[in-house]
Write a protein that holds these residues in place. Structure first.
Motif, PDB file in Angstrom:
ATOM      1  N   ASN A 188      -1.231 -15.669   7.051  1.00  0.00           N
ATOM      2  CA  ASN A 188      -0.348 -15.299   5.945  1.00  0.00           C
ATOM      3  C   ASN A 188      -1.085 -14.649   4.787  1.00  0.00           C
ATOM      4  OD1 ASN A 188       2.635 -16.075   6.450  1.00  0.00           O
ATOM      5  ND2 ASN A 188       1.407 -17.618   7.480  1.00  0.00           N
ATOM      6  N   VAL A 189      -2.335 -15.042   4.558  1.00  0.00           N
ATOM      7  CA  VAL A 189      -3.147 -14.359   3.552  1.00  0.00           C
ATOM      8  C   VAL A 189      -3.340 -12.903   3.979  1.00  0.00           C
ATOM      9  CG1 VAL A 189      -5.502 -14.217   2.651  1.00  0.00           C
ATOM     10  CG2 VAL A 189      -4.309 -16.406   2.656  1.00  0.00           C
ATOM     11  N   ASN A 190      -3.469 -12.687   5.284  1.00  0.00           N
ATOM     12  CA  ASN A 190      -3.634 -11.320   5.776  1.00  0.00           C
ATOM     13  C   ASN A 190      -2.335 -10.531   5.760  1.00  0.00           C
ATOM     14  OD1 ASN A 190      -6.441 -10.492   6.640  1.00  0.00           O
ATOM     15  ND2 ASN A 190      -6.319 -12.602   7.363  1.00  0.00           N
ATOM     16  N   LYS A 191      -1.188 -11.225   5.799  1.00  0.00           N
ATOM     17  CA  LYS A 191       0.083 -10.513   5.605  1.00  0.00           C
ATOM     18  C   LYS A 191       0.099  -9.937   4.201  1.00  0.00           C
ATOM     19  CE  LYS A 191       3.268 -13.259   8.383  1.00  0.00           C
ATOM     20  NZ  LYS A 191       4.321 -14.277   8.242  1.00  0.00           N
ATOM     21  N   THR A 192      -0.280 -10.767   3.219  1.00  0.00           N
ATOM     22  CA  THR A 192      -0.310 -10.294   1.836  1.00  0.00           C
ATOM     23  C   THR A 192      -1.266  -9.107   1.712  1.00  0.00           C
ATOM     24  OG1 THR A 192       0.069 -12.578   1.147  1.00  0.00           O
ATOM     25  CG2 THR A 192      -0.645 -11.046  -0.558  1.00  0.00           C
ATOM     26  N   ALA A 193      -2.462  -9.250   2.276  1.00  0.00           N
ATOM     27  CA  ALA A 193      -3.456  -8.178   2.193  1.00  0.00           C
ATOM     28  C   ALA A 193      -2.937  -6.910   2.870  1.00  0.00           C
ATOM     29  CB  ALA A 193      -4.759  -8.632   2.840  1.00  0.00           C
ATOM     30  N   SER A 194      -2.299  -7.073   4.035  1.00  0.00           N
ATOM     31  CA  SER A 194      -1.794  -5.936   4.786  1.00  0.00           C
ATOM     32  C   SER A 194      -0.643  -5.259   4.036  1.00  0.00           C
ATOM     33  CB  SER A 194      -1.341  -6.402   6.169  1.00  0.00           C
ATOM     34  OG  SER A 194      -0.847  -5.321   6.914  1.00  0.00           O
ATOM     35  N   ALA A 195       0.208  -6.056   3.392  1.00  0.00           N
ATOM     36  CA  ALA A 195       1.335  -5.497   2.634  1.00  0.00           C
ATOM     37  C   ALA A 195       0.817  -4.717   1.430  1.00  0.00           C
ATOM     38  CB  ALA A 195       2.282  -6.600   2.186  1.00  0.00           C
ATOM     39  N   ILE A 196      -0.181  -5.268   0.746  1.00  0.00           N
ATOM     40  CA  ILE A 196      -0.753  -4.557  -0.416  1.00  0.00           C
ATOM     41  C   ILE A 196      -1.323  -3.217   0.052  1.00  0.00           C
ATOM     42  CG2 ILE A 196      -2.641  -4.607  -2.115  1.00  0.00           C
ATOM     43  CD1 ILE A 196      -2.123  -7.670  -2.319  1.00  0.00           C
ATOM     44  N   ASP A 197      -2.028  -3.241   1.173  1.00  0.00           N
ATOM     45  CA  ASP A 197      -2.616  -2.012   1.708  1.00  0.00           C
ATOM     46  C   ASP A 197      -1.536  -1.008   2.101  1.00  0.00           C
ATOM     47  OD1 ASP A 197      -5.299  -0.835   2.908  1.00  0.00           O
ATOM     48  OD2 ASP A 197      -3.700  -0.476   4.371  1.00  0.00           O
ATOM     49  N   TRP A 198      -0.427  -1.528   2.648  1.00  0.00           N
ATOM     50  CA  TRP A 198       0.676  -0.650   3.087  1.00  0.00           C
ATOM     51  C   TRP A 198       1.210   0.159   1.911  1.00  0.00           C
ATOM     52  CZ3 TRP A 198       5.639   1.053   2.892  1.00  0.00           C
ATOM     53  CH2 TRP A 198       6.191   1.575   4.075  1.00  0.00           C
ATOM     54  N   PHE A 199       1.393  -0.535   0.760  1.00  0.00           N
ATOM     55  CA  PHE A 199       1.939   0.151  -0.418  1.00  0.00           C
ATOM     56  C   PHE A 199       0.868   0.949  -1.166  1.00  0.00           C
ATOM     57  CE2 PHE A 199       5.132  -3.146   0.334  1.00  0.00           C
ATOM     58  CZ  PHE A 199       6.274  -2.364   0.318  1.00  0.00           C
ATOM     59  N   ALA A 200      -0.360   0.453  -1.139  1.00  0.00           N
ATOM     60  CA  ALA A 200      -1.446   1.118  -1.875  1.00  0.00           C
ATOM     61  C   ALA A 200      -1.713   2.520  -1.338  1.00  0.00           C
ATOM     62  CB  ALA A 200      -2.720   0.275  -1.807  1.00  0.00           C
ATOM     63  N   ARG A 201      -1.319   2.775  -0.076  1.00  0.00           N
ATOM     64  CA  ARG A 201      -1.523   4.106   0.508  1.00  0.00           C
ATOM     65  C   ARG A 201      -0.858   5.190  -0.312  1.00  0.00           C
ATOM     66  NH1 ARG A 201       1.014   4.145   6.137  1.00  0.00           N
ATOM     67  NH2 ARG A 201       2.608   2.995   5.002  1.00  0.00           N
ATOM     68  N   PHE A 202       0.234   4.815  -1.006  1.00  0.00           N
ATOM     69  CA  PHE A 202       1.014   5.817  -1.730  1.00  0.00           C
ATOM     70  C   PHE A 202       0.543   6.023  -3.161  1.00  0.00           C
ATOM     71  CE2 PHE A 202       3.780   3.808   1.466  1.00  0.00           C
ATOM     72  CZ  PHE A 202       3.897   4.905   2.303  1.00  0.00           C
ATOM     73  N   LEU A 203      -0.465   5.224  -3.581  1.00  0.00           N
ATOM     74  CA  LEU A 203      -0.975   5.386  -4.933  1.00  0.00           C
ATOM     75  C   LEU A 203      -1.868   6.628  -4.980  1.00  0.00           C
ATOM     76  CD1 LEU A 203      -1.953   1.739  -5.912  1.00  0.00           C
ATOM     77  CD2 LEU A 203       0.029   3.048  -6.669  1.00  0.00           C
ATOM     78  N   PRO A 204      -1.870   7.337  -6.119  1.00  0.00           N
ATOM     79  CA  PRO A 204      -2.750   8.506  -6.225  1.00  0.00           C
ATOM     80  C   PRO A 204      -4.212   8.067  -6.079  1.00  0.00           C
ATOM     81  CG  PRO A 204      -1.750   7.972  -8.360  1.00  0.00           C
ATOM     82  CD  PRO A 204      -1.063   7.135  -7.340  1.00  0.00           C
ATOM     83  N   GLY A 205      -4.978   8.911  -5.390  1.00  0.00           N
ATOM     84  CA  GLY A 205      -6.395   8.608  -5.200  1.00  0.00           C
ATOM     85  C   GLY A 205      -6.675   7.763  -3.983  1.00  0.00           C
ATOM     86  N   LYS A 206      -5.618   7.309  -3.300  1.00  0.00           N
ATOM     87  CA  LYS A 206      -5.816   6.522  -2.084  1.00  0.00           C
ATOM     88  C   LYS A 206      -5.507   7.387  -0.873  1.00  0.00           C
ATOM     89  CE  LYS A 206      -6.583   2.101  -3.334  1.00  0.00           C
ATOM     90  NZ  LYS A 206      -7.399   1.092  -2.695  1.00  0.00           N
ATOM     91  N   ARG A 207      -6.452   7.501  -0.002  1.00  0.00           N
ATOM     92  CA  ARG A 207      -6.303   8.226   1.262  1.00  0.00           C
ATOM     93  C   ARG A 207      -5.401   9.430   1.184  1.00  0.00           C
ATOM     94  NH1 ARG A 207      -5.302   3.653   5.584  1.00  0.00           N
ATOM     95  NH2 ARG A 207      -5.541   2.297   3.826  1.00  0.00           N
TER      96      ARG A 207
END
Lengths: 132, 117, 247
Positions: free
Chosen positions: C228-247
């Motif tokens: 479940n800690v990795n669900k949180t980490a994975s969800a943050i990463d999923w949304f962070a992709r759309f932030l400017p400067g990310k990938r």
């Protein structure tokens, strides 16, 4: 290797095999009632937009004894949802470290239930204040 | 490896689960028990009172959050429960569950906006 | 001398060479205060039926070989005592959710294949020469992953996980905990690579937080928390992709 022939057991009725799974399924089943309540509220908002008479009908429906009984049951089911939500919380949230020690699961559950009690009391108090 | 799209639904599920865990029972008590039994003054849960609440920006946001997030929470759990019960209907179950939540969200938003400010 | 106590042991047998479906065998055996279920099975194999097949090695809850369903619950046979199951009968079955190879032995190929996929070793964050000395770590850095390093690969958590039973593609509790152990290690640099597996459809998203995996774990690893800690980490990463400067 010629005789290697594994046997795969069926998953049918898996959730009846262990009391732990029965509690899990009960927890998941609360979702049906959460949806039902949200749809009742959605109907209320739609009736509200249709004017005073329409909204009055929706309110009358709520005053039906069957509706009252249903909402009493809903209240108990939501309380079970609250309890089960915070009981699994120590496993679902990242570990909380206070003063170098990991906060025990029971403390996280207790804090969550306390937060729910405070939020609910505050909400009822707010409604009472609106009414006064 | 195909990346899962579950994070979107899981975040909405979690938000709805938390909101309903904190306030669900109290909400049901107020709207489904106290109001119809007239434990509250009629005007509070009457047409005028509720309309005023839903025209207030914060009130509107609250009602929208409750309806939409409760539905996303429930839809996500029901979708997974269907799989738990052995009904592996895949895309059909997914479309039905999340579709209901999405449709209700749009309907709630449109109706609440139509009520004006 | 008091009369030796006896207890009945029921075992779900599967002998592929016999060409039959699984069947139940019952034996009534004498037992003493200090006898584990594993010792009971050994008594049966040594004196009553030599064809009874089960895995075991260390007899002290560290090798993770003797996991089986005891009374319907995944347990290590070596640390479950017959005295606690009296008056019986004691029902023993191969670990749930795994194909049965023979009697109490399951086919662990799926688990071992996934074990390789998580890269269960430290890929140094920065290469060091011998002269530079060992990779050091503070107690706080150790505490970040230590509990997850206690996993003995006994697979009890897989037998407790209905989501693994329903969908064997799911990476599952124990290996996610082990993956998390390496990802949380300050010396490791392969986290981004392992997270691809976490993010995937076989990754953490099959989990519905049943939580039974952590209850049955004999080493208090808390795999449910790792997942479940990795669900949180994975969800943050999923949304962070759309932030400017990310990938």
């Amino acid at each position: 290797m010629a005789l290697r022939r594994t046997y795969v057991r069926s998953m049918d009725g898996w959730w009846r095999r262990d009391p732990f799974f029965i509690h899990y399924m009960a927890r998941e089943a609360t979702a049906v009632f959460v949806v039902a309540y949200a749809l009742i509220l959605l109907a209320g908002v739609i009736r509200l937009s249709q004017g005073e008479a329409a909204f009055g009908e929706w309110l009358e429906g709520l005053a039906n004894p069957w509706s009252i009984a249903f909402h009493v049951a809903l209240c108990a089911i939501f309380a079970y949802h609250t309890w089960s939500w915070f009981r699994i919380m120590p496993k679902t949230m990242p570990p909380v470290v206070v003063g170098g020690r990991r906060l025990p699961g029971a403390a996280i559950t207790a804090l969550g239930l306390a937060a729910a009690a405070i939020a609910s009391a505050a909400f009822v108090a707010f409604v009472a204040w609106l009414a006064s | 490896m195909k990346r899962s799209n579950q994070p979107v639904f899981w975040v909405l599920f979690g938000a709805g689960g938390m909101l309903s865990a904190l306030l669900g029972a109290a909400l049901v008590f107020v709207t489904g028990i106290a109001a119809p039994l007239h434990w509250l003054p009629t005007r509070t849960m009457g047409y005028e009172g509720v309309l005023a609440f839903c025209r207030n920006g914060a009130g509107k946001a609250f009602v929208f959050a409750v309806i939409s997030l409760f539905l996303w929470h429930g839809a996500h759990r029901i979708y997974h429960s269907l799989h738990d019960l052995g009904l592996h209907t895949g895309m059909v179950a997914k479309a039905a569950c999340y579709g209901l939540a999405a449709a209700a969200t749009i309907l709630a938003a449109a109706t609440l906006l139509q009520l004006g400010f | 001398m008091p009369e030796p106590r006896t207890i009945t042991v029921e075992v779900l047998r599967y002998q592929p060479a016999k060409g039959t479906n699984p069947y139940v065998d019952r034996w009534t055996i004498p037992y003493t205060e200090d006898m584990s279920v594993l010792q009971g099975l050994q008594y049966i194999k040594d004196t009553l039926d030599g064809s009874l097949t089960f895995r075991w090695s260390c007899r002290m809850a560290i090798c993770g070989s003797c996991g089986m369903m005891i009374g319907g619950v995944p347990k290590l046979a070596c640390r479950t005592f017959l005295r606690d199951l009296a008056p019986g009968p004691v029902r023993v079955e191969a670990l749930a959710h795994f194909p049965i190879e023979r009697d109490l032995v399951v086919d662990a190929e799926d688990f071992v294949g996934k074990l390789e996929r998580i890269k269960p070793w430290i890929e140094p964050r920065e290469p060091r020469t011998l002269e530079e000395g060992p990779y050091t770590q503070t107690p706080a850095q150790l505490a970040r992953y230590e509990s997850f390093s206690h996993c003995i690969n006994c697979m009890l958590c897989y037998s407790a996980c209905p989501q693994y039973g329903l969908n064997p593609d799911f990476l599952g509790p124990g290996l996610t905990a082990l993956l998390h152990r390496y990802n949380s290690d300050s010396r490791d640099g392969a986290s981004a690579e392992r997270m691809q597996l976490v993010h995937s459809e076989e990754g953490v998203w099959s989990c519905t937080a049943v939580g039974y995996c952590s209850e049955v774990c004999p080493k208090q690893v808390d795999p449910a928390n790792a997942v479940n800690v990795n669900k949180t980490a994975s969800a943050i990463d999923w949304f962070a992709r759309f932030l400017p400067g990310k990938r």
